[in-house]
Design a protein around this motif. Structure first.
Motif, short mmCIF file in Angstrom:
data_model
loop_
_atom_site.label_atom_id
_atom_site.label_comp_id
_atom_site.label_asym_id
_atom_site.label_seq_id
_atom_site.Cartn_x
_atom_site.Cartn_y
_atom_site.Cartn_z
N ALA A 73 1.11 -0.66 -0.08
CA ALA A 73 0.59 0.16 0.22
C ALA A 73 0.64 1.38 0.26
N ASN A 74 2.11 0.97 0.44
CA ASN A 74 2.89 2.35 0.06
C ASN A 74 4.09 2.38 -1.16
N PRO A 75 3.66 3.98 -1.97
CA PRO A 75 3.77 3.72 -3.06
C PRO A 75 5.61 3.75 -3.19
N SER A 76 5.64 4.40 -1.81
CA SER A 76 7.42 4.95 -1.20
C SER A 76 8.58 3.65 -1.68
N PHE A 77 7.69 2.63 -1.54
CA PHE A 77 8.97 1.07 -0.82
C PHE A 77 9.33 1.33 -2.66
N PHE A 78 8.56 0.84 -3.40
CA PHE A 78 8.90 0.90 -4.54
C PHE A 78 9.29 1.56 -5.43
N ASP A 79 9.39 3.02 -4.98
CA ASP A 79 10.40 4.27 -5.29
C ASP A 79 11.75 4.39 -5.10
N ALA A 80 12.26 4.43 -6.24
CA ALA A 80 13.79 4.14 -6.19
C ALA A 80 14.72 5.89 -5.74
N SER A 81 14.05 6.42 -5.71
CA SER A 81 14.57 8.45 -5.09
C SER A 81 13.55 8.08 -3.64
N SER A 82 12.32 7.47 -3.11
CA SER A 82 12.91 7.68 -1.84
C SER A 82 13.47 6.91 -0.77
N PRO A 83 13.55 7.86 0.29
CA PRO A 83 14.47 7.10 1.09
C PRO A 83 13.85 5.87 2.12
N GLY A 84 12.57 6.08 1.23
CA GLY A 84 11.96 5.32 2.49
C GLY A 84 11.96 3.45 1.74
N SER A 85 12.30 3.59 0.41
CA SER A 85 12.27 2.83 -0.50
C SER A 85 13.08 1.41 -0.80
N VAL A 86 12.98 -0.12 -0.80
CA VAL A 86 13.21 -1.07 -1.36
C VAL A 86 14.47 -0.98 -0.98
N GLN A 87 15.32 0.38 -2.12
CA GLN A 87 16.17 0.33 -2.84
C GLN A 87 17.20 0.81 -2.11
N ALA A 88 16.54 1.95 -1.35
CA ALA A 88 17.69 2.41 -0.58
C ALA A 88 17.78 1.60 0.79
N GLN A 89 16.80 1.00 1.17
CA GLN A 89 17.06 -0.15 2.01
C GLN A 89 18.15 -1.20 2.02
N MET A 90 18.13 -1.29 0.94
CA MET A 90 19.84 -3.01 0.05
C MET A 90 20.16 -1.63 -0.06
N HIS A 91 20.48 -0.41 -0.33
CA HIS A 91 21.34 -0.56 -0.24
C HIS A 91 22.04 0.70 0.90
N LEU A 134 20.16 -4.92 -6.61
CA LEU A 134 19.61 -4.13 -6.79
C LEU A 134 19.21 -3.53 -7.80
N HIS A 135 20.04 -3.71 -9.51
CA HIS A 135 19.13 -3.22 -10.50
C HIS A 135 17.79 -4.07 -10.44
N ALA A 136 17.33 -4.95 -9.73
CA ALA A 136 16.07 -4.92 -9.93
C ALA A 136 15.28 -5.15 -8.33
N GLY A 137 15.76 -4.21 -7.35
CA GLY A 137 15.36 -4.42 -6.31
C GLY A 137 13.51 -3.54 -5.72
N TRP A 138 13.05 -3.04 -7.29
CA TRP A 138 11.20 -3.23 -6.83
C TRP A 138 11.30 -5.25 -7.33
N LEU A 139 11.74 -5.46 -8.06
CA LEU A 139 10.85 -6.98 -7.85
C LEU A 139 11.41 -7.76 -6.42
N VAL A 140 12.62 -7.55 -5.67
CA VAL A 140 13.25 -8.36 -4.59
C VAL A 140 11.62 -7.21 -3.63
N GLY A 141 11.59 -5.93 -3.93
CA GLY A 141 10.93 -5.68 -3.63
C GLY A 141 9.45 -6.55 -2.95
N LEU A 142 9.22 -6.74 -4.73
CA LEU A 142 7.38 -7.72 -4.47
C LEU A 142 7.88 -8.93 -4.08
N VAL A 143 8.57 -9.42 -4.54
CA VAL A 143 9.02 -10.86 -3.61
C VAL A 143 8.50 -10.99 -2.16
N ILE A 144 9.60 -9.99 -1.70
CA ILE A 144 9.15 -9.95 -0.26
C ILE A 144 8.23 -9.94 0.28
#
Ligand code: FES
Length: 328
Positions: free
Chosen positions: A28-46, A62-72
């Protein structure tokens, strides 16, 4: 066995509901999949890659961070639903253990002492369910097994029922996830973290224990570098309200320099006081946001605004001299 199932029921409901909630919260959180957000899964992985024992694997994905977030998120949903309705309960518990282990090796790895992190507790909390599943209590697994054993049950009807149950549960979970994601994106404007001004590499070393003295209001003093201080950037190169990442000269760990006014600069350690992740800066809300567990801090003085961090971000002393901003 049924007695064990009843004894484990409170833990089963807690684990199942928590995993479903965690999944829906992500979807439900759009920021979770938005790589430019400090709260995104990509930021977390980074943030966690430099300190995690599986850092190379995190870097690789990391290059498929959104996919990792979706799988999680979908994995958590499947584990939670399976646990609550007792469908493939042992498999769901094994999935829960795997997810908890992956969180322990990444976002909770720098938590000290180790028992302050929740993920290791979740990991072991799943173990009884791997052994006994739902224990035959309020369980679709038990229902299906009963159908198999019934006089009419030659395997065919039971197999069809199981397939139907599996398909029904999968479709139900997918619908719930899709609905949540759509609603979250439609009404989740407040939850959408604005863009960060973060720059530079990340690092997630544990927080230092000694607090630096409070920063002094930046006053212009012409001349050379203040004794023992290191240049960070040129005065005026950072817009008012913006921030720039640098390495804390005292520890080498990540830090943030924030331009709070025309001649006022504040600096803080970027190392989250909860478990050592690197916080991002959200210029629009003037907050630091931790990508690991959602901790937030004020960019005015570093105090905790929300989430699990137990202490404010450490201040770093700054001074202006000769057109440059210095820190130590
Ligand atoms: S590491 Fe947990 S909130 Fe920052």
């Amino acid at each position: 066995m049924r007695r064990t199932g009843w004894v484990l029921m409170p833990l089963r409901v807690f684990l199942g509901a928590t995993f479903v909630f965690a999944a829906l919260q992500k979807l439900a959180n759009p920021s979770f999949f938005d790589a430019s957000s400090p709260g995104s899964v990509q930021a977390q992985m980074h943030a966690v890659a430099p300190t995690s024992p599986i850092g190379p694997l995190v870097d690789l994905s990391l290059h498929a961070g959104w996919l990792v977030g979706l799988v999680i998120a979908l994995g958590e949903l499947a584990v939670g639903v399976g646990t609550l309705i007792g469908l493939r309960a042992r498999l769901a518990a094994a999935g829960g253990m795997l997810l908890a282990l992956s969180f322990f090796l990444t976002v909770s790895w720098t938590t000290a002492p180790y028992y302050y992190g929740a993920d290791i507790v979740f990991f072991f909390a799943w173990t009884p369910f791997v052994a006994v599943g739902a224990g035959g209590v309020l369980s679709l697994d038990a229902l299906l097994a009963g159908r198999h054993r019934s006089p009419r049950g030659t395997g065919g009807p039971g197999g069809r029922l199981e397939r139907r149950a599996l398909v029904g549960a999968a479709v139900g979970a997918a619908c719930l996830a899709g609905l949540t994601a759509v609603l979250g994106r439609a009404f989740g404007g407040a939850a959408h973290a604005p863009r960060t001004t973060a720059r530079g590499p990340t690092g997630g070393r544990p927080p230092r224990t000694a607090h630096h003295p409070a920063t002094e209001p930046a006053g212009r003093s012409a001349g050379r570098a203040p004794h023992g201080m290191h240049p960070v950037t040129d005065v005026g190169s950072v817009g008012i309200g913006q921030g720039v990442r640098f390495s804390d000269p005292a520890t080498g760990t990540p830090a943030w320099l924030i331009r709070a006014g025309s001649s006022r600069y504040d600096a803080f350690s970027a190392v989250c006081t909860h478990a050592g992740c690197t916080v991002g800066y959200d210029a629009s809300s003037k907050r630091f946001v931790c990508p690991c567990h959602g901790g937030t801090y004020s960019a005015r003085d570093g105090h905790v605004l929300g989430g699990p961090p137990p202490a404010p971000l450490a201040r770093i002393k700054v001074a202006l001299s000769g057109g440059k901003v210095y820190a130590r």
